[in-house]
Design a protein around this motif. Structure first.
Motif, PDB file in Angstrom:
ATOM      1  N   ALA A  70       0.799  -1.219   0.000  1.00  0.00           N
ATOM      2  CA  ALA A  70       0.000   0.000   0.000  1.00  0.00           C
ATOM      3  C   ALA A  70       0.835   1.274   0.000  1.00  0.00           C
ATOM      4  N   GLU A 333      -6.334  -4.867  -5.540  1.00  0.00           N
ATOM      5  CA  GLU A 333      -6.991  -4.434  -4.310  1.00  0.00           C
ATOM      6  C   GLU A 333      -7.326  -5.647  -3.447  1.00  0.00           C
ATOM      7  N   ASP A 383      -9.552   5.763 -11.416  1.00  0.00           N
ATOM      8  CA  ASP A 383     -10.027   6.225 -10.109  1.00  0.00           C
ATOM      9  C   ASP A 383     -11.525   5.981  -9.954  1.00  0.00           C
ATOM     10  N   LEU A 386     -12.072   2.257  -9.269  1.00  0.00           N
ATOM     11  CA  LEU A 386     -11.703   1.894  -7.907  1.00  0.00           C
ATOM     12  C   LEU A 386     -12.742   2.386  -6.905  1.00  0.00           C
ATOM     13  N   PHE A 390     -14.800   0.113  -4.279  1.00  0.00           N
ATOM     14  CA  PHE A 390     -14.805   0.355  -2.844  1.00  0.00           C
ATOM     15  C   PHE A 390     -16.215   0.657  -2.334  1.00  0.00           C
ATOM     16  N   LEU A 400     -12.507  -1.440   2.337  1.00  0.00           N
ATOM     17  CA  LEU A 400     -11.634  -1.369   1.173  1.00  0.00           C
ATOM     18  C   LEU A 400     -10.269  -1.989   1.371  1.00  0.00           C
ATOM     19  N   SER A 401      -9.956  -2.520   2.538  1.00  0.00           N
ATOM     20  CA  SER A 401      -8.708  -3.270   2.717  1.00  0.00           C
ATOM     21  C   SER A 401      -8.867  -4.294   3.824  1.00  0.00           C
ATOM     22  N   ILE A 406      -3.697   0.818   4.457  1.00  0.00           N
ATOM     23  CA  ILE A 406      -4.070   2.031   3.741  1.00  0.00           C
ATOM     24  C   ILE A 406      -2.857   2.697   3.100  1.00  0.00           C
ATOM     25  N   LYS A 410      -4.274   3.968  -0.632  1.00  0.00           N
ATOM     26  CA  LYS A 410      -5.715   4.028  -0.376  1.00  0.00           C
ATOM     27  C   LYS A 410      -6.099   5.159   0.568  1.00  0.00           C
ATOM     28  N   ALA A 413      -9.139   7.310  -0.659  1.00  0.00           N
ATOM     29  CA  ALA A 413     -10.379   6.525  -0.641  1.00  0.00           C
ATOM     30  C   ALA A 413     -10.826   6.244   0.790  1.00  0.00           C
ATOM     31  N   PHE A 414      -9.876   5.960   1.666  1.00  0.00           N
ATOM     32  CA  PHE A 414     -10.197   5.718   3.063  1.00  0.00           C
ATOM     33  C   PHE A 414     -10.858   6.948   3.685  1.00  0.00           C
TER      34      PHE A 414
END
Length: 447
Positions: A70, A333, A383, A386, A390, A400-401, A406, A410, A413-414
């Motif tokens: 990541a 991912e 993007d 993704l 997510f 998402l993980s 992260i 990520k 996104a997080f």
């Protein structure tokens, strides 16, 4: 004057020719050139690194073996990479305590081997377990196939030694399963990706090593029938120690371009199951499992010896690197959906029309969804894909993980999908534990 000349007990690398490799890990992220790479060998060295970082205004970015997925260990801005590979300490096993202590510099394979030499078992088994550092597995809360039965790394951590912003190494916790003296700062450090401090060692819990094992290959003629199986097995009283799978697209590519063992793998899709229950080698256990599988057990195959088992696992563990060689710019991912909603996830993914292939940890809903055409996809479109992926996971009660973390890959996104209160709380903890902001800034959450 050399800024790092006075560092005690430290190997220092400077210059692009020596530090270029430290800009990357196993993700697609590329960091900035570091000021230097420091390899400390004592607490005094760490203390001086903290003092220098505060005085000179640079960040400290911890790094293990660089196998993260990541971008958590790549430098950003004015930073020194702190490579913990030379930090001293030896692995110690205490059989009466069912515990093991190891320095961050130890390789995870050596930690697992030390436990096994005493007839004990340390379960965490990320795909990189033979190449990753113990400290990195703690900082990222590594998972792996065994997590469906044994949980993530944090479930096994008893105590953590860590360098904090005062320049000292502190121990949080004790090497015992019972330690109830307020919130656990040690657990806060596990999975923190080095944003609160730098882990220097840890004590972890062990269990007696399993004495039996059963490895099964389950080919599927209609692959969607596989998707309800994780919940079905649990309802029948079976909890695999690993439950891996390949979807039809991944399996097809392995057959056409993979190693010899992969080219013989049967089915439209395929599952790999393992059990390590005390009686899993018995005829009664297998009969009960076949009954639970029902019609799906028609083509069930059992590995008859260690050589066959290792061949099967070699294909699973090299699937990621195989796809990386074939599609160097792919994005992988590691999303999670609850076991009860796996079928719903794949139906929705197909409806979205995203160009993905998937394999991974079906037993706990941690799915490695790969966008193979990421390198040829315009960034705005990638993007968008993704964020759709997510968003689907979050709507289904997932995230998402599952195990990669992260990091930088990520982070945005997080911050988009997380509860704003959670983000605010993380920022507050970061300011409290690292008020100057020297530890791995810019990762996980922005200030």
């Amino acid at each position: 004057m050399d800024l790092f000349a006075g560092l005690p007990d430290t190997s220092v690398l400077t210059g692009a020719d020596l530090t270029e490799g430290y800009r990357r890990d196993e993700s697609h992220v590329v960091g900035d050139p570091p000021l230097a790479v420091a390899r400390p060998r004592s607490a005094a060295a760490l203390r001086e690194l903290v003092r220098l970082a505060k005085a000179e205004g640079f960040a400290l970015v911890p790094r293990g073996a660089g196998t993260g997925k990541a971008g958590g260990c790549v430098p950003l801005g004015r930073a020194v990479v702190v490579d913990m590979g030379e930090f001293p300490g030896s692995i110690r096993v205490s059989r009466p305590d069912l515990a093991l202590w190891a320095p961050a510099s130890a390789m995870l394979r050596d930690v697992k081997a030390a436990a096994l030499a005493e007839g004990l078992f340390y379960p965490p088994d990320p795909n990189s377990w033979e190449q990753c550092a113990f400290g990195g597995s703690l900082a990222t809360n590594a998972g792996g196939p065994g997590a469906c039965k044994y949980g993530m790394t944090r479930h096994w951590v008893l105590a953590v030694d860590a360098l904090m912003e005062d320049g000292e190494v502190h121990t949080f916790g004790i090497p015992s399963v019972k330690c109830n003296v307020g919130p656990s700062l040690g657990q806060l450090l596990v999975g923190s990706e080095g944003i609160f401090g730098i882990i220097t060692g840890a004590a972890v819990r062990l269990v007696p090593a399993p004495r039996e094992g059963l490895t099964l290959l389950l080919p599927m003629e209609r692959w969607h029938e596989l998707l309800d199986l994780p919940g079905r097995l649990v309802e029948a009283g079976y909890l695999p120690s690993a439950f891996e799978f390949w979807d039809p697209a991944v399996l097809r590519d392995l057959r056409e371009h993979g190693p010899e063992a992969a080219r013989r793998m049967p089915g439209e899709a395929l599952a790999l199951l393992e059990f390590d229950d005390r009686d899993c080698g018995s005829e009664a256990f297998l009969e009960g499992l076949v009954e639970a599988l029902g019609d799906l057990a028609e083509h069930l195959q059992s590995a008859t010896d260690a050589r066959q088992r290792e061949a099967l696992w070699a294909v699973r563990r090299t699937t990621s690197s195989h796809l990386k060689e074939r599609f160097p710019k792919k994005v992988s991912e590691d999303i999670v959906v609850p076991r009860s909603r796996i079928r719903e996830f794949f139906e929705a993914l197909e409806a979205l029309g995203l160009p993905t292939v998937t394999y991974g940890h079906l037993g706990d809903g941690n799915l490695h969804v790969n966008l193979l055409a990421a390198g040829e996809t315009p960034r705005p479109e990638l993007d968008r894909q993704l964020m759709e992926l997510f968003g689907l996971c979050v709507r289904l009660g997932g995230t998402l993980s599952g195990e990669h973390g992260i990091g930088l890959a990520k982070r945005d996104a997080f911050q988009h999908f997380a509860d704003p209160f959670q983000i605010a709380a993380l920022r507050s903890i970061k300011r409290a534990l690292d008020p100057v902001g020297i530890f791995n800034p810019g990762k996980v959450v922005l200030p």
